[in-house]
Design a protein around this motif. Structure first.
Motif, PDB file in Angstrom:
ATOM      1  N   SER A   1      12.188   8.173  11.225  1.00  0.00           N
ATOM      2  CA  SER A   1      11.132   9.182  11.237  1.00  0.00           C
ATOM      3  C   SER A   1      10.109   8.882  12.335  1.00  0.00           C
ATOM      4  CB  SER A   1      10.409   9.224   9.885  1.00  0.00           C
ATOM      5  OG  SER A   1      11.312   9.552   8.843  1.00  0.00           O
ATOM      6  N   THR A   2       9.527   9.944  12.862  1.00  0.00           N
ATOM      7  CA  THR A   2       8.448   9.793  13.842  1.00  0.00           C
ATOM      8  C   THR A   2       7.123   9.818  13.103  1.00  0.00           C
ATOM      9  OG1 THR A   2       9.760  10.925  15.531  1.00  0.00           O
ATOM     10  CG2 THR A   2       7.379  10.727  15.919  1.00  0.00           C
ATOM     11  N   ILE A   3       6.332   8.761  13.266  1.00  0.00           N
ATOM     12  CA  ILE A   3       5.084   8.626  12.510  1.00  0.00           C
ATOM     13  C   ILE A   3       3.923   8.310  13.450  1.00  0.00           C
ATOM     14  CG2 ILE A   3       3.868   7.265  10.745  1.00  0.00           C
ATOM     15  CD1 ILE A   3       6.591   6.800   9.412  1.00  0.00           C
ATOM     16  N   ILE A   4       2.849   9.050  13.280  1.00  0.00           N
ATOM     17  CA  ILE A   4       1.597   8.811  14.019  1.00  0.00           C
ATOM     18  C   ILE A   4       0.573   8.267  13.025  1.00  0.00           C
ATOM     19  CG2 ILE A   4      -0.308   9.866  15.298  1.00  0.00           C
ATOM     20  CD1 ILE A   4       1.718  12.057  16.152  1.00  0.00           C
ATOM     21  N   GLU A   5      -0.032   7.147  13.331  1.00  0.00           N
ATOM     22  CA  GLU A   5      -1.038   6.567  12.448  1.00  0.00           C
ATOM     23  C   GLU A   5      -2.433   6.724  13.038  1.00  0.00           C
ATOM     24  OE1 GLU A   5       0.064   2.859  10.116  1.00  0.00           O
ATOM     25  OE2 GLU A   5       1.353   2.641  11.886  1.00  0.00           O
TER      26      GLU A   5
ATOM     27  N   ARG B   1       0.818  -1.224   0.000  1.00  0.00           N
ATOM     28  CA  ARG B   1       0.000   0.000   0.000  1.00  0.00           C
ATOM     29  C   ARG B   1       0.850   1.272   0.000  1.00  0.00           C
ATOM     30  NH1 ARG B   1      -2.974  -3.850  -0.369  1.00  0.00           N
ATOM     31  NH2 ARG B   1      -5.104  -4.035   0.448  1.00  0.00           N
ATOM     32  N   LYS B   2       2.067   1.175  -0.498  1.00  0.00           N
ATOM     33  CA  LYS B   2       2.928   2.361  -0.479  1.00  0.00           C
ATOM     34  C   LYS B   2       2.430   3.453  -1.415  1.00  0.00           C
ATOM     35  CE  LYS B   2       7.262   0.660   1.359  1.00  0.00           C
ATOM     36  NZ  LYS B   2       8.737   0.586   1.188  1.00  0.00           N
ATOM     37  N   GLY B   3       1.901   3.062  -2.585  1.00  0.00           N
ATOM     38  CA  GLY B   3       1.365   4.068  -3.489  1.00  0.00           C
ATOM     39  C   GLY B   3       0.117   4.715  -2.930  1.00  0.00           C
ATOM     40  N   ASN B   4      -0.666   3.938  -2.194  1.00  0.00           N
ATOM     41  CA  ASN B   4      -1.898   4.446  -1.590  1.00  0.00           C
ATOM     42  C   ASN B   4      -1.637   5.181  -0.285  1.00  0.00           C
ATOM     43  OD1 ASN B   4      -4.795   4.580  -1.953  1.00  0.00           O
ATOM     44  ND2 ASN B   4      -4.978   3.249  -0.154  1.00  0.00           N
ATOM     45  N   THR B   5      -0.411   5.091   0.207  1.00  0.00           N
ATOM     46  CA  THR B   5      -0.002   5.768   1.445  1.00  0.00           C
ATOM     47  C   THR B   5       1.269   6.554   1.139  1.00  0.00           C
ATOM     48  OG1 THR B   5      -0.791   3.777   2.592  1.00  0.00           O
ATOM     49  CG2 THR B   5       0.375   5.408   3.925  1.00  0.00           C
ATOM     50  N   PRO B   6       1.150   7.673   0.436  1.00  0.00           N
ATOM     51  CA  PRO B   6       2.330   8.385  -0.088  1.00  0.00           C
ATOM     52  C   PRO B   6       3.114   9.150   0.970  1.00  0.00           C
ATOM     53  CG  PRO B   6       0.341   9.583  -0.631  1.00  0.00           C
ATOM     54  CD  PRO B   6      -0.117   8.309   0.018  1.00  0.00           C
ATOM     55  N   ALA B   7       3.725   8.378   1.873  1.00  0.00           N
ATOM     56  CA  ALA B   7       4.506   8.998   2.948  1.00  0.00           C
ATOM     57  C   ALA B   7       5.911   9.363   2.495  1.00  0.00           C
ATOM     58  CB  ALA B   7       4.575   8.048   4.145  1.00  0.00           C
ATOM     59  N   GLU B   8       6.425   8.631   1.497  1.00  0.00           N
ATOM     60  CA  GLU B   8       7.829   8.805   1.107  1.00  0.00           C
ATOM     61  C   GLU B   8       8.200  10.233   0.720  1.00  0.00           C
ATOM     62  OE1 GLU B   8       9.526   5.841  -1.380  1.00  0.00           O
ATOM     63  OE2 GLU B   8       8.473   4.205  -0.370  1.00  0.00           O
ATOM     64  N   PRO B   9       7.418  10.923  -0.112  1.00  0.00           N
ATOM     65  CA  PRO B   9       7.853  12.277  -0.501  1.00  0.00           C
ATOM     66  C   PRO B   9       7.855  13.270   0.657  1.00  0.00           C
ATOM     67  CG  PRO B   9       5.636  11.840  -1.317  1.00  0.00           C
ATOM     68  CD  PRO B   9       6.176  10.539  -0.811  1.00  0.00           C
ATOM     69  N   VAL B  10       6.878  13.171   1.562  1.00  0.00           N
ATOM     70  CA  VAL B  10       6.838  14.145   2.664  1.00  0.00           C
ATOM     71  C   VAL B  10       7.923  13.858   3.688  1.00  0.00           C
ATOM     72  CG1 VAL B  10       4.378  14.637   2.360  1.00  0.00           C
ATOM     73  CG2 VAL B  10       5.063  12.845   3.957  1.00  0.00           C
TER      74      VAL B  10
ATOM     75  N   LYS C   1      10.827  12.320   3.003  1.00  0.00           N
ATOM     76  CA  LYS C   1      12.095  12.620   2.345  1.00  0.00           C
ATOM     77  C   LYS C   1      12.401  14.112   2.379  1.00  0.00           C
ATOM     78  CE  LYS C   1      14.472  12.182  -2.111  1.00  0.00           C
ATOM     79  NZ  LYS C   1      14.354  11.713  -3.518  1.00  0.00           N
ATOM     80  N   ASN C   2      11.393  14.929   2.188  1.00  0.00           N
ATOM     81  CA  ASN C   2      11.614  16.374   2.093  1.00  0.00           C
ATOM     82  C   ASN C   2      11.396  17.123   3.402  1.00  0.00           C
ATOM     83  OD1 ASN C   2      12.051  17.005  -0.951  1.00  0.00           O
ATOM     84  ND2 ASN C   2      10.387  15.518  -0.919  1.00  0.00           N
ATOM     85  N   ASN C   3      10.841  16.440   4.405  1.00  0.00           N
ATOM     86  CA  ASN C   3      10.628  17.083   5.711  1.00  0.00           C
ATOM     87  C   ASN C   3      10.895  16.064   6.814  1.00  0.00           C
ATOM     88  OD1 ASN C   3       9.163  19.842   4.954  1.00  0.00           O
ATOM     89  ND2 ASN C   3       8.256  18.231   3.696  1.00  0.00           N
ATOM     90  N   ARG C   4      12.096  15.511   6.808  1.00  0.00           N
ATOM     91  CA  ARG C   4      12.430  14.395   7.691  1.00  0.00           C
ATOM     92  C   ARG C   4      12.341  14.757   9.172  1.00  0.00           C
ATOM     93  NH1 ARG C   4      14.320   9.684   6.223  1.00  0.00           N
ATOM     94  NH2 ARG C   4      14.743  10.456   4.117  1.00  0.00           N
ATOM     95  N   GLU C   5      12.567  16.007   9.507  1.00  0.00           N
ATOM     96  CA  GLU C   5      12.579  16.399  10.915  1.00  0.00           C
ATOM     97  C   GLU C   5      11.164  16.541  11.487  1.00  0.00           C
ATOM     98  OE1 GLU C   5      14.921  19.893  11.337  1.00  0.00           O
ATOM     99  OE2 GLU C   5      16.806  18.918  10.762  1.00  0.00           O
ATOM    100  N   SER C   6      10.173  16.634  10.617  1.00  0.00           N
ATOM    101  CA  SER C   6       8.796  16.798  11.083  1.00  0.00           C
ATOM    102  C   SER C   6       8.140  15.444  11.357  1.00  0.00           C
ATOM    103  CB  SER C   6       7.955  17.549  10.043  1.00  0.00           C
ATOM    104  OG  SER C   6       8.442  18.860   9.864  1.00  0.00           O
TER     105      SER C   6
ATOM    106  N   ASP D   1       9.109   0.767   8.318  1.00  0.00           N
ATOM    107  CA  ASP D   1       9.971   0.877   7.135  1.00  0.00           C
ATOM    108  C   ASP D   1      10.695   2.214   7.121  1.00  0.00           C
ATOM    109  OD1 ASP D   1       9.233  -1.620   6.197  1.00  0.00           O
ATOM    110  OD2 ASP D   1       7.658  -0.853   4.888  1.00  0.00           O
ATOM    111  N   TYR D   2      10.261   3.132   7.981  1.00  0.00           N
ATOM    112  CA  TYR D   2      10.839   4.483   8.055  1.00  0.00           C
ATOM    113  C   TYR D   2      11.401   4.677   9.463  1.00  0.00           C
ATOM    114  CZ  TYR D   2       7.723   4.735   4.038  1.00  0.00           C
ATOM    115  OH  TYR D   2       7.067   4.467   2.865  1.00  0.00           O
ATOM    116  N   THR D   3      12.499   3.987   9.743  1.00  0.00           N
ATOM    117  CA  THR D   3      13.032   3.904  11.106  1.00  0.00           C
ATOM    118  C   THR D   3      13.561   5.232  11.640  1.00  0.00           C
ATOM    119  OG1 THR D   3      15.145   3.163  10.164  1.00  0.00           O
ATOM    120  CG2 THR D   3      13.600   1.465  10.897  1.00  0.00           C
TER     121      THR D   3
END
Length: 317
Positions: A229-233, A192-201, A203-208, A225-227
């Protein structure tokens, strides 16, 4: 986008047809909490919701606009049980009408960074067979492309949002910069990576911190998969969909239910995080106080030792 929070978050809005009304509730909750968005991405119907966020001056304005859009879709929904009759609500013409009526194209230039997930198209038959095949095998679909809306010509911006948001099998594709695109949610279908487009944001805003608003409670997308980065689901609990046809069901009761659940789920998730952070801050303050007390005790102990040494020296003399 000005809100009460000094911290900007990345926001990822996943695809899922009519279930996208859930994200209208998510945005409403954010507007009340004071969350500030610094970058947004969207796939499929999430691209339409993201377009509203990116072109709005505040999250409150975005929340009000999204509510109007989703209620208008509900009002236009056919009074029929057949999902096929409702696919027209996600047609190319209808999505384009919504964008033109509710989004100011020029506002994208002044707004936050906005990425759209798009799937490169070879041919309708090839991509359809590809998607069906991956459903029964371990082989995955190719990657989606992530286009930054601000880097596109004004007319191509509309095309990009339309290509991602409308139903790919019913309403075709759009040509952008010489490349033919359709719904980005089809990319890397298994994960579901295409349906969950987290990579561009990321990559370009890693500190957020990145917030992902899912429409599948059991989406296989994995934040680990994004070790770095801080991610809230925010995952819908309970699940929004009972079967595949729910993504075509724009009836008013369903849309209202999805929006309400999006709001409630977001409030619960963000409250838990706030409570956790408050607990950490409390423990940090207690630890700091302990260190301060320890330093004071060490200082007092040293003074006592010095005094005792002076007394011993006096006795010797």
């Amino acid at each position: 986008m000005k809100n009460r929070s000094d911290k900007n978050y990345n926001l990822v809005l996943c695809g899922g047809g009519a279930l996208g009304a859930f994200q209208a509730g998510v945005i409403k909750a954010f507007s009340e909490i004071g969350v500030s968005i610094g970058c947004v991405s969207g796939a499929s119907i999430g691209a339409l919701n993201a377009a509203v966020v990116a072109s709005s001056s505040t999250l409150k304005h975005a929340a009000n606009t999204l509510e109007s859009i989703w209620m208008s879709l509900a009002e236009k929904s056919p009074d029929a049980s057949s999902a096929v009759l409702q696919t027209g609500l996600l047609s190319k013409n209808n999505i384009k009408r919504i964008i033109c009526n509710f989004c100011d194209n020029s506002a994208f230039d002044k707004g936050i960074s906005f990425y759209v997930s798009l799937y490169p198209k070879e041919s309708s038959i090839t991509r359809f067979v590809e998607l069906i095949t991956t459903s029964f095998t371990d082989e995955d679909t190719p990657e989606s492309d992530y286009l930054l809306i601000q880097e596109l010509a004004p007319e191509d911006r509309i095309k990009a949002i339309v290509a991602s948001a409308c139903l790919p099998w019913f309403y075709g594709s759009e040509k952008i910069n010489g490349k033919i695109y359709t719904d980005g949610g089809q990319g890397r279908f298994h994960s579901r990576k295409g349906n969950t487009p987290a990579e561009p944001v990321i990559k370009n805003n890693r500190e957020s911190t990145t917030i992902v608003a899912h429409l599948e409670s059991d989406s296989p997308w994995n934040r680990f998969d994004y070790t770095d980065s801080t991610i809230i689901e925010i995952r819908p609990i309970p699940p929004l969909s009972k079967d595949f046809t729910d993504i075509f069901d724009f009836t008013k009761n369903k849309i209202l239910s999805y929006m309400s659940q999006g709001y409630d789920n977001t409030m619960k998730t963000m409250t838990k995080i706030a409570d956790f952070m408050n607990s950490l801050n409390y423990l940090d303050s207690v630890f700091s106080k302990q260190i301060e007390i320890s330093k004071e005790l060490n200082s007092s102990s040293l003074k006592v030792e010095n005094a005792m040494q002076k007394i011993k020296n006096l006795k010797r003399t």
